[in-house]
Design a protein around this motif. Structure first.
Motif, PDB file in Angstrom:
ATOM      1  N   ASN A 277       0.798  -1.215   0.000  1.00 42.48           N
ATOM      2  CA  ASN A 277       0.000   0.000   0.000  1.00 42.48           C
ATOM      3  C   ASN A 277       0.833   1.270   0.000  1.00 42.48           C
ATOM      4  OD1 ASN A 277      -2.548  -1.390   0.157  1.00 42.48           O
ATOM      5  ND2 ASN A 277      -1.943  -1.944   2.241  1.00 42.48           N
ATOM      6  N   GLU A 278       2.132   1.110   0.170  1.00 44.16           N
ATOM      7  CA  GLU A 278       3.009   2.276   0.142  1.00 44.16           C
ATOM      8  C   GLU A 278       4.079   2.055  -0.917  1.00 44.16           C
ATOM      9  OE1 GLU A 278       4.409   3.707   3.992  1.00 44.16           O
ATOM     10  OE2 GLU A 278       2.976   2.376   4.960  1.00 44.16           O
ATOM     11  N   ALA A 279       4.833   3.086  -1.193  1.00 45.19           N
ATOM     12  CA  ALA A 279       5.918   2.985  -2.175  1.00 45.19           C
ATOM     13  C   ALA A 279       7.126   2.338  -1.486  1.00 45.19           C
ATOM     14  CB  ALA A 279       6.279   4.361  -2.715  1.00 45.19           C
ATOM     15  N   LYS A 299      15.016  -3.375  -4.508  1.00 44.31           N
ATOM     16  CA  LYS A 299      13.791  -4.169  -4.407  1.00 44.31           C
ATOM     17  C   LYS A 299      12.603  -3.215  -4.373  1.00 44.31           C
ATOM     18  CE  LYS A 299      13.849  -8.041  -2.185  1.00 44.31           C
ATOM     19  NZ  LYS A 299      13.928  -9.079  -1.119  1.00 44.31           N
ATOM     20  N   ILE A 300      11.632  -3.448  -5.275  1.00 42.68           N
ATOM     21  CA  ILE A 300      10.413  -2.649  -5.315  1.00 42.68           C
ATOM     22  C   ILE A 300       9.220  -3.588  -5.543  1.00 42.68           C
ATOM     23  CG2 ILE A 300      11.565  -0.571  -6.209  1.00 42.68           C
ATOM     24  CD1 ILE A 300      10.509  -1.326  -9.002  1.00 42.68           C
ATOM     25  N   PHE A 321      11.015   4.240 -11.586  1.00 44.64           N
ATOM     26  CA  PHE A 321      10.375   3.101 -10.921  1.00 44.64           C
ATOM     27  C   PHE A 321       8.961   2.865 -11.450  1.00 44.64           C
ATOM     28  CE2 PHE A 321      12.915   3.212  -6.656  1.00 44.64           C
ATOM     29  CZ  PHE A 321      14.100   3.066  -7.380  1.00 44.64           C
ATOM     30  N   PHE A 322       8.316   3.919 -11.936  1.00 45.67           N
ATOM     31  CA  PHE A 322       6.961   3.761 -12.479  1.00 45.67           C
ATOM     32  C   PHE A 322       6.979   2.755 -13.624  1.00 45.67           C
ATOM     33  CE2 PHE A 322       3.736   5.242 -15.615  1.00 45.67           C
ATOM     34  CZ  PHE A 322       2.603   4.939 -14.866  1.00 45.67           C
ATOM     35  N   ASN A 323       7.978   2.878 -14.515  1.00 52.13           N
ATOM     36  CA  ASN A 323       8.087   1.936 -15.632  1.00 52.13           C
ATOM     37  C   ASN A 323       8.591   0.567 -15.170  1.00 52.13           C
ATOM     38  OD1 ASN A 323       7.267   3.906 -17.523  1.00 52.13           O
ATOM     39  ND2 ASN A 323       9.347   4.724 -17.661  1.00 52.13           N
ATOM     40  N   LEU A 324       9.577   0.574 -14.260  1.00 49.03           N
ATOM     41  CA  LEU A 324      10.137  -0.703 -13.785  1.00 49.03           C
ATOM     42  C   LEU A 324       9.100  -1.538 -13.032  1.00 49.03           C
ATOM     43  CD1 LEU A 324      13.628   0.572 -12.509  1.00 49.03           C
ATOM     44  CD2 LEU A 324      13.213  -0.908 -14.489  1.00 49.03           C
ATOM     45  N   SER A 325       8.112  -0.866 -12.443  1.00 53.58           N
ATOM     46  CA  SER A 325       7.090  -1.587 -11.675  1.00 53.58           C
ATOM     47  C   SER A 325       5.881  -1.958 -12.524  1.00 53.58           C
ATOM     48  CB  SER A 325       6.624  -0.729 -10.495  1.00 53.58           C
ATOM     49  OG  SER A 325       5.956   0.444 -10.970  1.00 53.58           O
ATOM     50  N   ASN A 326       6.024  -1.837 -13.821  1.00 53.34           N
ATOM     51  CA  ASN A 326       4.884  -2.074 -14.718  1.00 53.34           C
ATOM     52  C   ASN A 326       3.726  -1.125 -14.406  1.00 53.34           C
ATOM     53  OD1 ASN A 326       6.104  -4.039 -16.283  1.00 53.34           O
ATOM     54  ND2 ASN A 326       5.490  -5.681 -14.875  1.00 53.34           N
ATOM     55  N   TYR A 335      10.149   9.136  -8.245  1.00 48.65           N
ATOM     56  CA  TYR A 335      10.890   7.875  -8.088  1.00 48.65           C
ATOM     57  C   TYR A 335      11.756   7.570  -9.310  1.00 48.65           C
ATOM     58  CZ  TYR A 335       8.261   7.163  -3.851  1.00 48.65           C
ATOM     59  OH  TYR A 335       7.756   7.311  -2.580  1.00 48.65           O
ATOM     60  N   ILE A 336      12.524   8.576  -9.713  1.00 50.80           N
ATOM     61  CA  ILE A 336      13.513   8.413 -10.793  1.00 50.80           C
ATOM     62  C   ILE A 336      14.908   8.459 -10.148  1.00 50.80           C
ATOM     63  CG2 ILE A 336      14.478   9.445 -12.887  1.00 50.80           C
ATOM     64  CD1 ILE A 336      11.660  10.626 -13.419  1.00 50.80           C
ATOM     65  N   ILE A 337      15.813   7.586 -10.624  1.00 53.06           N
ATOM     66  CA  ILE A 337      17.184   7.551 -10.084  1.00 53.06           C
ATOM     67  C   ILE A 337      17.947   8.786 -10.556  1.00 53.06           C
ATOM     68  CG2 ILE A 337      19.385   6.314 -10.064  1.00 53.06           C
ATOM     69  CD1 ILE A 337      17.370   4.776  -8.553  1.00 53.06           C
ATOM     70  N   ASN A 338      18.325   9.656  -9.607  1.00 53.66           N
ATOM     71  CA  ASN A 338      19.113  10.844  -9.930  1.00 53.66           C
ATOM     72  C   ASN A 338      20.609  10.567  -9.895  1.00 53.66           C
ATOM     73  OD1 ASN A 338      17.071  12.557 -10.481  1.00 53.66           O
ATOM     74  ND2 ASN A 338      17.344  13.892  -8.699  1.00 53.66           N
TER      75      ASN A 338
END
Length: 875
Positions: A277-279, A299-300, A321-326, A335-338
């Protein structure tokens, strides 16, 4: 309180004898030599005392191979140096064993100089504590043999002169970091020692070096440092060897567990389900996948066709992470790696969050740890209630990675409770107030929990790595309070300590271990459970052997399966053994219950009233028969091999590095000179309690008395073994028992107890035929089949497994028979039965105890004792 030590544990004797046997053939009392270190930079044969080896390396190899065969260890084709390895599982008395080995080596061979090398402050303090608390015990066992022990102190290097010149047993405890580098004080010329390097005083004694936890000293630098001590040999003691040089004894985790030498292990698993339920983000590692690139394992939570699953993904700079998490909406913003920083060990996200390796956010991390604390408190109270009348203190140990989670400080330095302390007090307040536990611990809440952490100069607790001067003081405090913590009148029950101080905690009464780490831990499971494996003690300091009590509960924030798999994998990797199915799930634990009112059952009373009495025994044997049989046994001993003298011609020189040697020649000859022969009759009499005249007749009739001149010690040891074996046989053949007045086993000993259910747990279906209401734990298939027969056969009117406390005294230890039962033939017959498989090869000790069983029950009217495989064999 004072801890008591059992000097008769066979597995410890085996470990001690494995090392003592390495030197078999060494002439009696020829294990030392004299020398002087003088100002002319030479050594002459007067003054100080050191160790010397007089048997050849070929003899040592033969001895090692014989020991390895006896202990079922692969034999060494050649000596891997004068290094000998002993594997002992954590909690089985490794330190006791190597300390007692020192006394045995001195007693048998005259060796006097010993150095114990340790890898850390915690292990050093543990070794010193054991030297202190075992001192009186060993003094009683070894006729008050003079012993001096202490720790190396770089501020008092002149003490090493005393180590070198003293003629008593000398034990020096030293940390590897004190002498591993050239710049260490011990390796530098010292004006107080007439310009000599302090280490020379150790080197000159040719010490036996005991390496405690050698897997931590396998670097080239540390191995070279140990060799620089000029050891006669190194004895290496560990549960987790990396290199098994000349292994002579192995007590791996499986053997220790099966023999009941450590607590049983259970895991109370705390995991989350559907926690999406959380990121959730957890950084596992950052690394270089190629020369000019960086990446991270994170891990996500990922959308899959089977729902949301927690998975590890590989990320690089710019990954979303939005794309990596489908396309999980929860990762849509920020949630993008800077950045990925390998040197700093962290990643930075576009929302500003920074995660270091091991960090986790999102999910129910805090909630899981709250439950871990609560479950620890609940488990503690269950055991506290069970063990209170037995005067066994229960301790629970929390390991944490950040002191601030238990104790923090405001700007004025005033201590404040961290979240773990608050959560603990909430759980304790609720659970201690329940009716079942009210008044169980008559102490204030703030008295029952406290922390053991290292301090800064202002006295504030701080995070450390277990290697600082502050940690030194903390380890000393832990050791100082060891016995105090075992007192049931001492309020402290729940202890919070830093994970880095884990090695210092070897208190036997730790029954619960809970690790509360917010960061990812690389800690091995064997390390995690190791602090709680020791068997507990009661208020009198006596070790508890009851398997229904000896249970360690690990409160883990992972699944039971994962914990068990990792632990098993570690053991198989570390020890090359299988531990399949031996880790118990706490939820699979159940209680063996006695049938209500069974003590009033006329059939139970009928057999119990016949067998419930204690007995004593006396032995009779024919001395002439003993002399004849023992003489034959001595006659058939293996050939007594002569001792050898190895002569090595060396040139001793002083240079800028100290004393150096250069070998000029060496050769080996048989020793045909005169040994100092001990009082043979007195020596054997002390160990067999036979009269001198009887011993003399045995030796004369054996025709082997002349062998004492070949090798006195080897002859005496072999002769004593042969005589004792015959003596035990004849004593048991002539044993007679008699009841001790009206002394009997008390009914209150029949208490419900907990077990772990397995394939050998027999479920009771006919309660009226036994004392149990639900089930009975059994030890073998033959016992299981016997129980099934007893329940199904009409001619068995009543039966039950005799409890573990029903013991018959014998000359070779206590004996616990298996069964009591009533069988209806033409008349009612009362049996006590020992079940063994048909054709099973029994050890001589088992056979002798069964003989004692027959003799014991002869004194009981209408009771017949039988060794059987099936019920039918009772007739």
């Amino acid at each position: 309180m004072k801890l008591h030590f059992d000097p008769n544990q066979q597995f410890q004797h085996d470990a001690i004898n494995a090392i003592v046997g390495v030197f078999e053939g060494q002439p009696l009392n020829h294990g030392d030599f004299s020398f002087t270190i003088d100002n002319r930079s030479t050594i002459t044969p007067i003054g100080g005392v050191g160790n010397q080896l007089t048997i050849s390396l070929e003899q040592v190899l033969t001895n090692v191979q014989n020991i390895q065969k006896e202990n079922e260890i692969p034999t060494s084709a050649e000596l891997d140096g004068m290094h000998f390895s002993i594997e002992m599982e954590t909690g089985t008395g490794k330190t006791y064993v190597y300390l007692r080995t020192i006394y045995e080596l001195n007693k048998k061979y005259g060796f006097k100089k010993f150095v114990i090398v340790v890898p850390s402050i915690a292990i050093r303090e543990g070794a010193l504590k054991n030297l202190e608390i075992t001192f009186d015990h060993f003094q009683n066992l070894y006729d008050k043999t003079p012993v001096n022990f202490g720790v190396y102190d770089s501020k008092r290097v002149s003490n090493l002169r005393n180590f070198a010149i003293n003629n008593h047993i000398q034990i020096l405890v030293i940390n590897i970091d004190s002498f591993a580098k050239d710049e260490n004080i011990i390796n530098k010329p010292n004006d107080k020692l007439t310009g000599k390097r302090p280490v020379e005083f150790i080197q000159a004694t040719n010490p036996i070096v005991i390496v405690d936890e050698p897997q931590n000293m396998e670097t080239e630098l540390r191995k070279k440092a140990i060799e620089n001590l000029n050891p006669l040999c190194t004895l290496r003691y560990s549960a987790t060897h990396i290199n098994r040089y000349n292994m002579v004894y192995s007590l791996d985790p499986v053997k220790a567990y099966d023999l009941g030498l450590v607590k049983q292990i259970e895991v109370d698993s705390i995991v989350t389900e559907n926690d999406f339920n959380e990121a959730f983000v957890s950084l596992e590692k950052v690394y270089n996948p190629g020369k000019n690139s960086v990446a991270a394992k994170i891990k996500i939570d990922v959308n899959t066709k089977d729902g949301v699953k927690r998975k590890t993904v590989t990320v690089k700079n710019g990954d979303d992470f939005f794309n990596l998490s489908n396309k999980r909406d929860i990762y849509k913003n920020g949630y993008i790696i800077n950045a990925i920083d390998i040197s700093g060990g962290y990643v930075e996200l576009s929302n500003g969050e920074i995660l270091f390796t091991g960090d986790t956010f999102g999910g129910l991390t805090d909630e899981v740890m709250k439950v871990q604390i609560r479950r620890t408190v609940e488990e503690h109270f269950l055991k506290e209630r069970k063990l209170k009348d037995k005067e066994i203190k229960v301790l629970s140990l929390f390991f944490i990675d950040r002191v601030a989670n238990y104790r923090s400080y405001d700007l004025d330095g005033i201590p404040l409770k961290g979240k773990f302390a608050e959560w603990f007090e909430e759980a304790y307040h609720e659970i201690s107030g329940k009716a079942a536990y009210k008044g169980l611990l008559p102490f204030e809440m703030d008295e029952v929990h406290n922390g053991y952490f290292s301090q800064d100069p202002k006295g504030k607790w701080k995070d450390t790595k277990g290697e600082s001067k502050a940690d030194d003081d903390t380890f000393k405090l832990i050791m100082k309070n060891k016995e105090k913590l075992l007192d049931v009148n001492e309020p402290l029950r729940f202890i919070f300590s830093h994970s880095a101080l884990r090695e210092g905690w070897d208190n036997p009464n730790v029954f619960q271990i809970c690790t509360l780490n917010e960061t990812h831990s690389e800690l091995k499971k064997r390390q995690e459970i190791g602090r709680g494996l020791r068997l507990p003690v009661d208020m009198s300091g006596n070790r508890i052997q009851d398997t229904t009590i000896n249970r360690l509960t690990v409160i883990a924030n992972e699944s039971y399966d994962d914990f068990a798999k990792q632990l098993q994998s570690e053991i198989e990797e570390d020890c090359g053994v299988s531990f399949e199915g031996r880790i118990k799930n706490k939820r699979a634990r159940t209680t063996v219950k006695y049938r209500k009112g069974f003590e009033l059952d006329e059939k139970f009373k009928d057999i119990w009233d016949r067998i419930k009495y204690h007995t004593s025994y006396k032995v009779e044997y024919n001395t002439s028969e003993l002399i004849g049989k023992a003489a034959k046994a001595v006659e058939q001993m293996p050939t007594i091999k002569e001792a050898l003298i190895t002569t090595t011609k060396t040139e001793l020189q002083f240079d800028e590095f100290g004393i150096t040697t250069e070998t000029k020649a060496s050769y080996t000859t048989s020793f045909d000179g005169a040994f100092k022969i001990p009082d043979v009759l007195f020596y054997i009499q002390e160990r067999t309690e036979l009269t001198r005249s009887t011993i003399l007749e045995i030796l004369k009739n054996s025709g082997r008395l002349g062998d004492v001149l070949t090798n006195p010690q080897l002859f005496l040891d072999n002769a004593i073994t042969a005589i004792r074996d015959i003596l035990n046989e004849l004593m048991i053949d002539g044993i007679k028992y008699e009841k001790i007045g009206a002394k009997e086993y008390e009914m209150r000993l029949f208490e419900d107890y907990e077990i772990h259910v397995n394939d050998l747990t027999f479920n009771i279906s006919k309660q009226d035929k036994t004392i149990y209401s639900n089930l009975v734990p059994l030890d073998s298939n033959v016992e299981y089949d016997f129980a099934r027969e007893c329940e199904s056969r009409d001619d068995i009117e009543f039966y039950f497994k005799l409890p573990f406390w029903f013991k018959i005294k014998t000359p070779i230890g206590n004996y616990n028979p298996d069964w009591a039962l009533i069988k209806m033939n033409e008349k009612t017959v009362y049996f006590v039965a020992e079940t063994k498989s048909a054709g099973q090869e029994l050890k001589s000790s088992e056979k002798r105890k069964i003989k004692c069983g027959y003799a014991h029950f002869k004194e009981f009217d209408d009771v017949k004792y039988r060794q059987v495989a099936t019920v039918a064999e009772l007739d």
